[in-house]
Design a protein around this motif. Sequence first.
Motif, short mmCIF file in Angstrom:
data_model
loop_
_atom_site.label_atom_id
_atom_site.label_comp_id
_atom_site.label_asym_id
_atom_site.label_seq_id
_atom_site.Cartn_x
_atom_site.Cartn_y
_atom_site.Cartn_z
N HIS A 18 0.83 -1.22 0.00
CA HIS A 18 0.00 0.00 0.00
C HIS A 18 0.86 1.26 0.00
CE1 HIS A 18 -2.43 -3.17 2.18
NE2 HIS A 18 -3.02 -3.01 1.01
N ASP A 21 2.84 1.94 3.18
CA ASP A 21 3.60 0.83 3.80
C ASP A 21 5.12 1.04 3.84
OD1 ASP A 21 1.17 -0.42 4.17
OD2 ASP A 21 1.47 -1.93 2.61
N HIS A 134 -0.35 -7.60 2.74
CA HIS A 134 1.02 -7.62 3.28
C HIS A 134 1.57 -9.05 3.24
CE1 HIS A 134 -0.11 -3.92 6.00
NE2 HIS A 134 -0.20 -3.65 4.71
ZN LIG Z 1 -0.53 -1.76 4.13
#
Ligand SMILES: [Zn+2]
Length: 236
Positions: A18, A21, A134
């Motif tokens: 993302h 992240d 993730h």
């Molecule tokens: Zn994330």
Amino acid sequence: MSVLLGEVPGCVLAVYAHPDDPDVSCGGTLARWARLGADVHVVICTNGDKGTTDPGVDPTALAERRAQEAKAAGERLGVRHQHVLGYPDGELDNTAELRRELVGWIRRVRPDAVLCPDPTAVFFGEDYYNHRDHRSIGFAVLDALAPAAALPHYFPEEGEAHQAEVALLSGTLEPTVWIDVSATIDDKAAAVACHASQFADGPQWAAEAVRRRAEEDGRRAGVAFAEGFRRLRLVG
Ligand SMILES: [Zn+2]
């Protein structure tokens, strides 16, 4: 035993799910290495278009906003190359197609060090379990790194085989190495705060949380602020 890593790789590839992240997971390390001369590449796989609790938010507009937030954050860290692949948020799977794409990035960038999430970290106490994107991207990157990118008969159309030296897995429950981010913790906090769309309690709250977390890790590493990783040595 935990080790404080001092060496700076020449070329780094960080692959995350993302837009926020990389900054949350390893922003201090990316900024440190960029500052010390490393060529830092970041690949963000999804467009983050589901990252809101507000049903009134338009997903396309959210994706655009998050791309701008990631761009600002990357600039704050000194990341010279940032690529958003644009997969739909929440829909990453460790498929042959995703591995092919990642092998292509590894072979083009030819990094010494690769950073990605630790896909085996699932439950963080009672308060959080790891997002499926993730976990998916962590395994996909590991599978792309070894053996695929390193062996020529995997995805030969993606370029010449390349073996990265080391993988550093962030968000791990079992850190084995630490990187001192005392000099770049302010950059990390500022980069995380760029992702204002993600913090209902405000970006300043997020920056403080990031700082506290790095301070705790710093205590374990014996420095003021640190980021911890599970290290995998891919070359003998
Ligand atoms: Zn994330």
